[in-house]
Motif scaffolding. Sequence first.
Motif, short mmCIF file in Angstrom:
data_model
loop_
_atom_site.label_atom_id
_atom_site.label_comp_id
_atom_site.label_asym_id
_atom_site.label_seq_id
_atom_site.Cartn_x
_atom_site.Cartn_y
_atom_site.Cartn_z
N MET A 181 16.23 2.68 -3.75
CA MET A 181 14.99 2.37 -3.20
C MET A 181 13.97 1.37 -3.16
SD MET A 181 11.76 5.22 -3.98
CE MET A 181 11.05 4.06 -5.67
N PRO A 182 13.75 0.56 -2.28
CA PRO A 182 12.44 -0.39 -1.91
C PRO A 182 11.95 -0.32 -3.17
CG PRO A 182 12.79 0.13 -0.09
CD PRO A 182 13.99 0.99 -0.78
N PRO A 183 11.09 -1.98 -3.54
CA PRO A 183 10.29 -1.81 -4.27
C PRO A 183 8.31 -0.60 -4.20
CG PRO A 183 11.39 -4.05 -4.06
CD PRO A 183 11.93 -2.63 -3.61
N VAL A 184 8.83 0.15 -4.27
CA VAL A 184 7.18 1.04 -3.79
C VAL A 184 6.51 0.04 -2.93
CG1 VAL A 184 5.36 2.64 -4.65
CG2 VAL A 184 7.22 2.87 -6.00
N ILE A 185 5.90 -1.07 -3.22
CA ILE A 185 5.12 -2.10 -2.70
C ILE A 185 5.38 -2.22 -0.73
CG2 ILE A 185 5.95 -3.73 -2.84
CD1 ILE A 185 3.34 -5.20 -3.36
N GLU A 186 6.55 -1.72 -0.85
CA GLU A 186 7.01 -2.02 0.68
C GLU A 186 6.99 -0.58 1.80
OE1 GLU A 186 11.37 -3.07 1.49
OE2 GLU A 186 11.11 -4.42 -0.32
N PHE A 187 6.32 0.07 0.77
CA PHE A 187 5.69 1.53 1.46
C PHE A 187 4.72 1.81 1.56
CE2 PHE A 187 9.57 3.03 -0.79
CZ PHE A 187 10.82 3.88 -0.61
N ILE A 188 3.41 0.84 0.84
CA ILE A 188 2.03 1.13 0.98
C ILE A 188 1.75 -0.22 2.47
CG2 ILE A 188 0.20 1.17 0.12
CD1 ILE A 188 1.80 1.46 -2.68
N PRO A 189 0.85 -0.23 3.49
CA PRO A 189 0.55 -1.63 4.56
C PRO A 189 -0.48 -1.55 3.10
CG PRO A 189 0.15 0.78 5.18
CD PRO A 189 0.36 1.35 4.24
N LYS A 190 0.08 -3.79 3.67
CA LYS A 190 -0.96 -4.50 3.18
C LYS A 190 -2.90 -4.52 3.60
CE LYS A 190 -0.84 -9.30 2.22
NZ LYS A 190 0.23 -10.54 2.36
N GLU A 191 -3.43 -4.29 3.04
CA GLU A 191 -4.83 -4.23 2.90
C GLU A 191 -5.49 -5.57 2.83
OE1 GLU A 191 -6.43 -1.62 1.36
OE2 GLU A 191 -4.70 -0.19 1.92
N ASP A 192 -6.93 -6.12 3.20
CA ASP A 192 -7.71 -7.44 2.49
C ASP A 192 -7.71 -7.10 1.62
OD1 ASP A 192 -7.93 -7.56 5.98
OD2 ASP A 192 -10.03 -6.95 5.87
N GLY A 193 -7.15 -8.09 0.88
CA GLY A 193 -7.66 -7.93 -0.49
C GLY A 193 -6.70 -8.22 -1.53
N ASP A 194 -5.12 -7.72 -0.60
CA ASP A 194 -4.12 -8.34 -1.21
C ASP A 194 -3.26 -9.73 -0.69
OD1 ASP A 194 -3.09 -5.76 -2.07
OD2 ASP A 194 -2.83 -4.84 -0.11
N ASN A 195 -2.19 -10.26 -2.15
CA ASN A 195 -2.35 -11.47 -1.70
C ASN A 195 -0.90 -11.72 -2.26
OD1 ASN A 195 -2.87 -12.17 -4.30
ND2 ASN A 195 -4.67 -11.90 -3.96
N SER A 196 -0.35 -13.24 -1.67
CA SER A 196 1.05 -12.58 -2.57
C SER A 196 1.22 -12.80 -4.99
CB SER A 196 1.56 -14.35 -2.62
OG SER A 196 1.02 -15.32 -3.21
N ASP A 197 -0.24 -12.83 -4.19
CA ASP A 197 -0.14 -12.51 -6.10
C ASP A 197 0.24 -10.98 -6.81
OD1 ASP A 197 -0.69 -15.25 -7.17
OD2 ASP A 197 -3.21 -14.08 -7.39
N ASP A 198 0.00 -10.37 -5.90
CA ASP A 198 0.34 -9.28 -5.78
C ASP A 198 1.44 -8.73 -5.84
OD1 ASP A 198 -2.85 -8.86 -6.61
OD2 ASP A 198 -2.62 -8.21 -4.18
N ASP A 199 2.33 -9.37 -5.63
CA ASP A 199 3.82 -9.28 -5.26
C ASP A 199 5.09 -9.99 -5.94
OD1 ASP A 199 2.65 -8.51 -2.36
OD2 ASP A 199 3.23 -10.20 -1.10
#
Length: 342
Positions: free
Chosen positions: A225-243
Amino acid sequence: MPPRRTRLRRAADAMSDNIEEDDASRREDEDAVVDEEEEEEEQVRRPKTRKGKAGKQRALEPLSDAGEDEVVPDNSEPVNEETFGNKPLDRNEGQKIQGMASDWNAMDGNLRAGAFTLLSEVASAVAEYGEGEETEKLHKLDVLMKEIVDIDVEILSHEKVLKQLHQQVVSGEQISDIVDRYEKNVQAELNSYENKTSRQKYAKHDKYASFKQSIYEVQHPDEAMPPVIEFIPKEDGDNSDDDDDDIQVGGVLQDLKCPITLTLLVNPLTAGPCGHSFSAEAITQMLGPNRATKKTCPAAGCNRMICLNDCKPDKDLERKVKAYDRRARRREDEMEAEEIIE
């Protein structure tokens, strides 16, 4: 944020609705799984009480008005003016606070053992037997799982604040505004959580990751399974530090085979020191009769020392193995049917 009790009841009712819809479309070989799910749902609706140090049954106070169908003793001790009053607290009151924190912890344990496991199993069954309607049903289950995660965080916020207050009391700090401080600190925790994006809330949550894993392994067998973050759409407030790496939950294909027998796990035991799992009979024979004698873990590349006392039954893993075996047999039957038709 809606009141916690209302949200918990709404989430429990929604779980029941999803299960009832799904039961009608399942096949006969799912009956045993359904029975386990219904039993675990009942545990979520009626959380157990626990015995305190004095031997009395302590009610889980947070559920004191959860519903008319629940029998809850009236001896709970909420944090309020009547319980503590606006006066400096001594060590006896400190013990009460510690007991309340333990109650919230027990409630979280019930939630994790019941609701999270139940939803993951229902999602797995829907993905397998959705009959073309799985997309909509899985979306509803995903929304419900996120609500349960929110409740889990809320419960842990109460426990965290109570533990902090307990430490302050036992360290000798004079606290005369316990009620106000408790409510203010809990609300601060919840406000901080509410200000997070969906990725920040759910991508790191272990039970949400397990939920997504239970669906992915049905839809994409033998794929990591790919990282869970790929199943959650990016929103305002998300940035590269969250990845960064610490949020990349996923990308691992769980091996359901015993490292010793190289066959599917049977009555799996998982070793605490390293997390590797083995068939019960195989690891018992390898480690020998003395449960305290440590030997090197037989998993490839692992140098941890383990003993039988370290190896505990893993019911979640056992369910995954049975589900995997059932799906494999189903695929074989379908392939044989196609060959006969041809």
